[in-house]
Every structure is written in structure tokens, then in C-alpha cells.
Design an enzyme around this catalytic site. Structure first.
Site, mmCIF file in Angstrom:
data_model
loop_
_atom_site.group_PDB
_atom_site.id
_atom_site.type_symbol
_atom_site.label_atom_id
_atom_site.label_comp_id
_atom_site.label_asym_id
_atom_site.label_seq_id
_atom_site.Cartn_x
_atom_site.Cartn_y
_atom_site.Cartn_z
ATOM 1 N N GLY A 145 0.820 -1.186 0.000
ATOM 2 C CA GLY A 145 0.000 0.000 0.000
ATOM 3 C C GLY A 145 0.864 1.250 0.000
ATOM 4 N N CYS A 146 0.283 2.366 -0.404
ATOM 5 C CA CYS A 146 1.064 3.600 -0.503
ATOM 6 C C CYS A 146 1.494 4.111 0.871
ATOM 7 C CB CYS A 146 0.292 4.665 -1.269
ATOM 8 S SG CYS A 146 -1.386 4.967 -0.650
ATOM 9 N N TYR A 147 0.580 4.125 1.840
ATOM 10 C CA TYR A 147 0.968 4.541 3.189
ATOM 11 C C TYR A 147 2.022 3.601 3.788
ATOM 12 C CZ TYR A 147 -2.922 7.923 3.601
ATOM 13 O OH TYR A 147 -3.779 8.991 3.463
ATOM 14 N N THR A 149 4.245 1.877 2.276
ATOM 15 C CA THR A 149 5.534 2.093 1.614
ATOM 16 C C THR A 149 6.310 3.191 2.324
ATOM 17 O OG1 THR A 149 4.748 1.339 -0.545
ATOM 18 C CG2 THR A 149 6.650 2.821 -0.531
ATOM 19 N N SER A 150 5.676 4.334 2.552
ATOM 20 C CA SER A 150 6.377 5.453 3.191
ATOM 21 C C SER A 150 6.695 5.148 4.649
ATOM 22 C CB SER A 150 5.545 6.736 3.083
ATOM 23 O OG SER A 150 4.285 6.578 3.723
#
EC number: 1.2.1.38
Length: 347
Positions: A145-147, A149-150
Site C-alpha cells: 500500500g502507498c501509506y 511504503t512510506s
């Protein structure tokens, strides 16, 4: 080496971003481009920025249309990928940009997604310890997921080096509106978003919480508990994550900021896409827009004994499509950076 690639969900933001990157990939021939409700439409009507593919007609997302390719990207809603993936040939590299195959814990999947767990695939974040080896030769890959990943890029070096305590991790992320997808929603129209910020999924309710905990726990070798709060900000793309955790004393003494920083330097100094910025320079989402890069900075708050790491990515590129293409490159033995040598866009 030339590979044939099919992309499903091509009318959405994630599918469009996958196509944007693949269009510049030196080893790729783009085959079937599919959608569901938009099947029969010309791609240029829905993704006008993809000039080289504008005349292509979207086919229906079926197993028959996706079969016969070396690689299939599934940019479908959560819960829609597993059924199609199960019917594709075992030798086809299937890369799922949805959540269906990310979680290792079936009960966590059922709690947050409300359906049967489809199983766990190799995780497409190569910068995590051991993940490159897990991706080499893989024919099934789950894009993070994008969140997560960070968040995982921000804190993994600390947990992998036993520098952080596992029971008081707080992560707050600000995301652009494209992270919510392309479907029309009242809370995402311009009049609601412009000039305003808002939280959502507060109190542990966001679906990415178990994924973040899973990744940090794997790095730490023990369960990590995370309080995660996402916020919506008035921009189209980008994520700025601020992640904090208490620092673990080492042999009865306090850890120094230099020791903390060295752990992140050692983790990312040779990475092509993840960068610890020089001291005093802080990340901005604009600096990574449209690119597969992640930039971060850390500080040690000695008053509270916490490390604070801020990380910026483009949610559609490093957070989704870029990570997917990077993982494909590793799986097939291609240059890891192929198709991804894009810098940020400014101003």
C-alpha cells in the site's frame, strides 16, 4: 529481452500510472489494456496524458484477455484480484497492486477487509531486508500500500538494527486525493478539498494499519504496535509521512543521533530510489512527484527519547505503480531501474 505485459484497471489512477511507466520501459511491449465498466472506450478519453496509447481500445477484464502475456498487472479494487489471479497460468508474473495478497495474517485480512483471505505473496518493497532475494524469480508479487511504503521505509532501519522500542510507534501521514481512487466521491470534489485538510480512519480503523505493523514486526523480529492516522490534503498526488518511535537504550546507555543516522545511511546509501537527505534538509512531496524516489530525514528528540523520521513519496509512483515495475524488473532479472529513471517535477 522483450516482455509482453497486460494491464487491468487501466482507466483508474493506478492502472494509468502503470501504463505511463511501461510506455517508457525499454524491455516492454504493452499488450492487452483492460477495464470493467469502461471496456470499449478509447484509452485517450480516460487517460489523455498517455498520448502514445491514446488510440487503444479498453478490453474487458477477463482471464482470457489477460492470458498469454509474460506479465499481468492487476490494478483492481481490493478483493477483486484474487479470483482472476488464481486462474492465470502459474508461469505468468502476476503483480497485484491491490491489497488481496499483502497480509500474512488471515484474521487481520478478515477484520479489515471482511472477506476470505486469498493467501500471501512476496512483498514488492525491495528496500526491506531480504526482499530483493524474495522477489527474484517470483511469479506472484503483492505491491505494498502507498501509506505502508512510506511508513516502512521511514522506520525499518531502526527496527532492523534493534534501535527502537516496539510498543509506542506513532505514524501520521498526509496524502493527496488520488490515493482514494478515481470513483466520484462527494468528500473529494474540489469544493470540499481545496483549502482544507481532514483526518479519516482515526483510531486504528485504517486498512493499512495491519500492513504497517506486519512490516515493522518482520524487521524487528517481535510484534510492533502502531497508532496510524491518515489525513487528506488539498493536492492530487504525494504522501508526507511522519513516523516516530521510542529509542531503545543500548547496553545501559543512551543512543546518539549520530548512531541513529548511521543506521539509515547504511540501509539506504546504495539504494537507487531511497535517499536520506543531508542534515538540515527536509522532504517535500513536490521533489518526488512523478518519480519512483523516496526522500527522508530524521531527528532525535532527546527530550522525549524519540526518533522522528519524515518521508515523502509519490503515492501513485513509488507508492504503487513504480514499486510494481521495480518489482517486475527484479523478478525477471532486468535492470532494477529500467523504466524508472525519472526525476521529480518542479515547480
Amino acid at each position: 529481452m522483450t516482455i509482453s505485459v497486460a494491464v487491468s484497471g487501466a482507466s483508474g489512477y493506478a492502472g494509468g500510472e502503470v501504463l505511463r511507466l511501461l510506455a517508457g520501459h525499454p524491455n516492454v511491449t504493452i499488450g492487452a489494456i483492460t477495464a470493467h465498466s469502461n471496456a470499449g472506450s478509447r484509452l485517450g478519453e480516460l487517460q489523455p496524458h498517455l498520448h502514445g496509447l491514446a488510440s487503444r481500445i479498453l478490453e474487458d477484464t477477463t482471464v482470457e484477455n489477460l492470458s498469454g502475456h509474460d506479465v499481468v498487472f492487476l490494478a483492481l479494487p481490493h478483493g477483486a484480484s484474487a479470483e482472476i489471479a488464481a486462474q492465470l497460468p502459474a508461469g505468468t508474473v502476476v503483480i497485484d497492486a491491490g491489497a488481496d495478497h499483502r497480509l500474512q495474517d488471515a484474521s487481520a485480512w478478515e477484520k479489515f477487509y471482511g472477506s476470505a483471505h486469498a493467501g500471501t505473496w512476496p512483498y514488492g518493497l525491495p528496500e526491506l531486508p531480504g526482499q530483493r532475494e524474495a522477489l527474484k524469480g517470483a511469479t506472484r508479487i503483492a505491491v505494498p500500500g502507498c501509506y505502508p511504503t512510506s511508513a516502512l521505509l521511514a522506520l525499518t532501519p531502526g527496527f532492523a538494527n534493534n534501535l527502537l522500542l516496539p510498543d509506542d510507534v506513532v505514524i501520521v501521514s498526509a496524502s493527496g486525493t488520488s490515493g482514494a481512487g478515481k470513483a466520484a466521491k462527494i468528500n473529494l470534489i474540489g469544493a470540499e478539498v481545496m483549502g482544507s485538510m481532514s483526518p479519516y480512519g482515526v483510531g486504528g480503523g485504517h486498512r493499512h494499519t495491519p500492513e504497517i505493523e506486519q512490516g515493522l514486526s518482520n524487521a524487528a523480529g517481535e510484534p510492533v504496535t502502531v497508532s496510524f492516522t491518515p489525513t487528506l490534503v488539498p493536492m492530487s498526488r504525494g504522501i508526507l509521512t511522519t513516523a516516530t518511535a521510542k529509542v531503545r537504550p543500548q547496553a545501559g546507555r543512551s543512543v546518539t543521533e549520530a548512531e541513529l543516522r548511521q543506521a539509515w545511511v547504511d540501509a539506504y546509501d546504495d539504494e537507487p530510489f531511497v535517499h536520506l537527505l543531508p542534515e538540515g534538509q527536509w522532504p517535500t512531496t513536490k521533489s518526488v512527484q512523478g518519480s519512483n524516489h523516496a526522500v527522508m530525514q530524521l531527528a532525535f528528540d532527546q527530550h522525549t527519547g524519540r526518533v522522528i523520521v519524515t518521508c515523502a513519496i509519490d503515492n501513485l509512483t513509488k507508492g504503487t505503480a513504480g514499486g510494481a515495475v521495480q518489482s517486475m524488473n527484479i523478478a525477471l532479472g532486468l535492470d532494477e531501474t529500467a523504466g524508472l529513471n525519472l526525476q521529480g517535477v518542479a515547480p
